[in-house]
Write an enzyme that holds these catalytic residues in place. Sequence first.
Site, PDB file in Angstrom:
ATOM      1  N   PRO A 146       0.349  -1.348  -0.304  1.00 42.22           N
ATOM      2  CA  PRO A 146       0.117   0.199   0.211  1.00 42.22           C
ATOM      3  C   PRO A 146       0.965   0.917  -0.342  1.00 42.22           C
ATOM      4  CG  PRO A 146      -0.499  -1.651   1.285  1.00 42.22           C
ATOM      5  CD  PRO A 146       0.560  -1.720   1.725  1.00 42.22           C
TER       6      PRO A 146
ATOM      7  N   ASP B 162      -5.386  -7.663 -11.004  1.00 37.77           N
ATOM      8  CA  ASP B 162      -5.484  -7.804  -9.642  1.00 37.77           C
ATOM      9  C   ASP B 162      -4.561  -6.781  -9.758  1.00 37.77           C
ATOM     10  OD1 ASP B 162      -4.601  -7.372  -6.502  1.00 37.77           O
ATOM     11  OD2 ASP B 162      -4.044  -9.916  -7.080  1.00 37.77           O
TER      12      ASP B 162
ATOM     13  N   ASN C 163     -11.141  -8.875  -1.890  1.00 39.95           N
ATOM     14  CA  ASN C 163      -9.736  -9.820  -1.281  1.00 39.95           C
ATOM     15  C   ASN C 163     -10.653  -9.574   0.096  1.00 39.95           C
ATOM     16  OD1 ASN C 163      -6.810  -8.871   0.091  1.00 39.95           O
ATOM     17  ND2 ASN C 163      -7.204 -10.742  -0.807  1.00 39.95           N
TER      18      ASN C 163
END
EC number: 3.1.13.4
Length: 550
Positions: A360, A405, A474
């Site tokens: 992230p 993804d 997810n």
Amino acid sequence: MPKEKYDPPDPRRIYTIMSAEEVANGKKSHWDELEISGRVRSLSTSLWTLTHLTVLHLSDNNLSRIPPDIAKLHNLVYLDLSSNKLRSLPAELGNVVSLRELLLNNNLLRVLPFELGRLFRLQTLGLKGNPLSQDILSLYQEPDGMRKLLNYMLDNLSVHPEQLPHRPWITLKERDQILPSVSFTVMCYNVLCDKYATRQLYGYCPSWALNWEYRKKGIMDEIISCDADIISLQEVETEQYFTLFMPALEERGYDGFFSPKSRAKIMSDQEKKHVDGCAIFFRTEKFSLVQKHTVEFNQIAMANSEGSEAMLNRVMTKDNIGVSVLLEVHKDFSGAGMKPHHSSEKQLLMVANAHMHWDPEYSDVKLIQTMMFVSELKSIIEKAACRPGSPTPDPNSIPFVLCADLNSLLDSGVVEYLTNGGVADNHKDFKELRYNECLTNFNCNGKNGTPDGRITHGFQLRSAYENNLMPYTNYTFDFKGVIDYIFYSKTHMDVLGILGPLDPQWMMDNNITGCPHPHIPSDHFSLLTQLELHPPLLPIINGVHLPSRR
């Protein structure tokens, strides 16, 4: 499981009482710790309504039982039940997965419910002074005994052989009954590579349910039940592609293409077996392979660094890849009405698949990786669409499906870039790092494009899962969100339907705090959509595109 910082409660249990003046001024009281003492024999049912509690001291009482309602205190991180007269514990205590300290010293416990194995975040488990059975004591007294005991209980906790409920099919549009068209289904699925499925990351899952030999059956069942015409998979281990996925799908009429992450190139044959990558499979009765391509993001970053330290130190060091296949749609599948307006032309379809960097903190890397991939796909499509003597081809001339993804949420720069056709070159996801010179290389019109402060891609894309149709793709204990996507050319295609989410009530009833789970083999849920491909457009006549007809 990575441990977040945990500070035990202050043993002095200091508190202050608001003055009359503070009350008069409207100051709000706040307390999240509670102590009950005085040789108490039973607890008031109102205690279980205090769901804000994080610390509960119940030691030095005469409690002989704790009711199942303890599970309602879902914010508890510290629970002290020491020095009571407890002979058993409710199984529901295992649902308080927020617990970091559970003190049960000096009671009358002989056995423990296996459900305590679900308390994967525990850092302290006090069991001294209990007449526990020898098998429990032996494990507990070993080095790292608490962790071994919890793992043992979780691994031996019985799992109901309840069948996973069917995910609903959501129809979004009826197929066009007037104009000829063709429909096909596309699946996108991160299968969770074996080497990433560790107890450190997924401490809430029994070790046997993390084992690849167990999970691979559920993964193949998911793929086969979806029965998609095109299948895009991420985190496919190299060896498993050749020994499991390709043979199983080849038997069912698929061909495939796979590339591992870039690191595989510098590894031994034995090591590279365990490198994961991306795979695309397609049904051979409907499509034929025309071209296949691998896009290595670190190589593109190196070639386009333009002296940017951030590009070299942040982007180039990540070895994610993308793959693409250019397919020909079979005429017997597409029908006479789908024939291109030039009889010598083929009806082509580009399918791409990628897996972006996970961290992230690296939103800049994800955005640039996406730009690099889309820029490469644009070049591939333009070359495939180019005919001698024709002007510069339109990147939208060939239908395009992108599965990925993206490791990026719906409000990210990555999704904004794909959905809106571009982003500002000073977008917050670039983290104010010096990328400006590099970014122009990936612009729709290249370095010669208009310097309007935006980096564009020229495609017209739309997500198949719009309007929050999927609350998460997810689903782990620490994170639940949408990071997997299927994008398609909105000028060529419509979405007829999508596979909806798993019933949230079922997830709640089965206390599924995260995946993988004995019933769910990956930490991702698959995406499945049915797309309708429109006939190719004839040249514009009087300002209108006319579809080809028989």
